[in-house]
Design a protein around this motif. Structure first.
Motif, short mmCIF file in Angstrom:
data_model
loop_
_atom_site.label_atom_id
_atom_site.label_comp_id
_atom_site.label_asym_id
_atom_site.label_seq_id
_atom_site.Cartn_x
_atom_site.Cartn_y
_atom_site.Cartn_z
N ARG A 2 -30.02 118.51 -72.30
CA ARG A 2 -30.34 119.32 -71.12
C ARG A 2 -31.33 118.52 -70.28
O ARG A 2 -32.38 118.12 -70.77
N VAL A 3 -30.97 118.28 -69.03
CA VAL A 3 -31.86 117.62 -68.10
C VAL A 3 -32.38 118.66 -67.13
O VAL A 3 -31.61 119.45 -66.59
N ILE A 60 -32.94 116.84 -76.09
CA ILE A 60 -31.76 116.74 -76.95
C ILE A 60 -31.60 118.08 -77.65
O ILE A 60 -32.46 118.48 -78.44
N LEU A 61 -30.52 118.79 -77.33
CA LEU A 61 -30.26 120.10 -77.94
C LEU A 61 -29.56 119.96 -79.28
O LEU A 61 -29.80 120.72 -80.20
N LYS A 62 -28.65 118.99 -79.36
CA LYS A 62 -27.91 118.73 -80.60
C LYS A 62 -27.67 117.23 -80.71
O LYS A 62 -27.55 116.54 -79.70
N MET A 63 -27.60 116.76 -81.95
CA MET A 63 -27.34 115.35 -82.17
C MET A 63 -26.53 115.19 -83.45
O MET A 63 -26.77 115.89 -84.44
N ILE A 64 -25.57 114.29 -83.41
CA ILE A 64 -24.78 113.96 -84.59
C ILE A 64 -24.58 112.46 -84.61
O ILE A 64 -24.41 111.84 -83.55
N ASP A 65 -24.64 111.87 -85.79
CA ASP A 65 -24.40 110.44 -85.87
C ASP A 65 -23.28 110.16 -86.86
O ASP A 65 -23.05 110.92 -87.80
N SER A 66 -22.59 109.07 -86.60
CA SER A 66 -21.50 108.62 -87.46
C SER A 66 -21.45 107.10 -87.36
O SER A 66 -20.98 106.56 -86.36
N GLY A 67 -22.00 106.45 -88.36
CA GLY A 67 -22.04 104.99 -88.34
C GLY A 67 -22.86 104.48 -87.18
O GLY A 67 -24.02 104.85 -87.02
N ASN A 68 -22.25 103.67 -86.35
CA ASN A 68 -22.94 103.09 -85.20
C ASN A 68 -22.83 103.95 -83.94
O ASN A 68 -23.14 103.48 -82.85
N TYR A 69 -22.40 105.18 -84.08
CA TYR A 69 -22.24 106.07 -82.93
C TYR A 69 -23.15 107.29 -83.08
O TYR A 69 -23.33 107.81 -84.18
#
Length: 168
Positions: free
Chosen positions: A103-104, A88-97
């Motif tokens: 990168r694989v 996981i290079l970047k992650m953002i969350d918003s509520g249930n999302y």
């Protein structure tokens, strides 16, 4: 009778622990299970009616729409890509999302290959209910001028490892 109650409550412990995780922890756990190729553990992170989808142009293609279909698809996937690993290079969350840039990497005839994709996950009751992946692309940030100069063979082709056999 007490040993049975203890065994029953211990068997529910992993499910309870998952239910208390944040949305990002659920996605991170799912990707960690992917990296160990543990299909059973991956399924633990999903609802019974989990839908795995790919967004291509103006279409959304449903890869799987149940845990059983998802498990079968992932078993096939890991047979083909025996050393696939996601970061996981970047992650953002918003509520249930939760949205990720992943990168694989995998080995193809001794050559280490990689591609990136944006994943979007919907969490319901502490489990993955749906996830969509956008078309895969080269991970390196290329300047538009560089793309024009490069031959197409120098750019990772998208959709490596898409499970065509499992589509209905």
């Amino acid at each position: 009778m007490k040993p049975y109650l203890l065994a029953a409550s211990l068997s529910l412990l992993p499910i309870t622990a998952m239910a208390n995780q944040t949305s990002t922890e659920i996605v991170e756990g799912f990707i960690a299970a992917y990296n160990t190729h543990d299909v059973k553990q991956m399924v633990q992170y999903t609802t019974e009616t989990v839908r795995w989808m790919h967004v291509t142009g103006s279409k959304v293609e449903v890869e799987t729409s149940s845990q059983a279909e998802f498990a079968a698809a992932m078993a096939d996937y890991f047979e083909t890509l025996t050393d696939a690993n996601a970061t996981i290079l970047k992650m953002i969350d918003s509520g249930n999302y939760v949205s990720t840039v992943e990168r694989v990497t995998w080995n193809n005839d001794g050559e280490q290959l990689s591609q990136c994709s944006i994943g979007n996950f919907r969490i319901k009751n502490g489990k993955l209910a749906e996830f969509w992946y956008l078309p895969a692309h080269a991970c390196d940030e290329l300047v538009v001028e560089d793309i024009v100069k490069d031959e197409p063979a120098n750019i990772v082709k998208p959709e490596i490892g898409v499970l065509q056999e499992t589509q209905q």
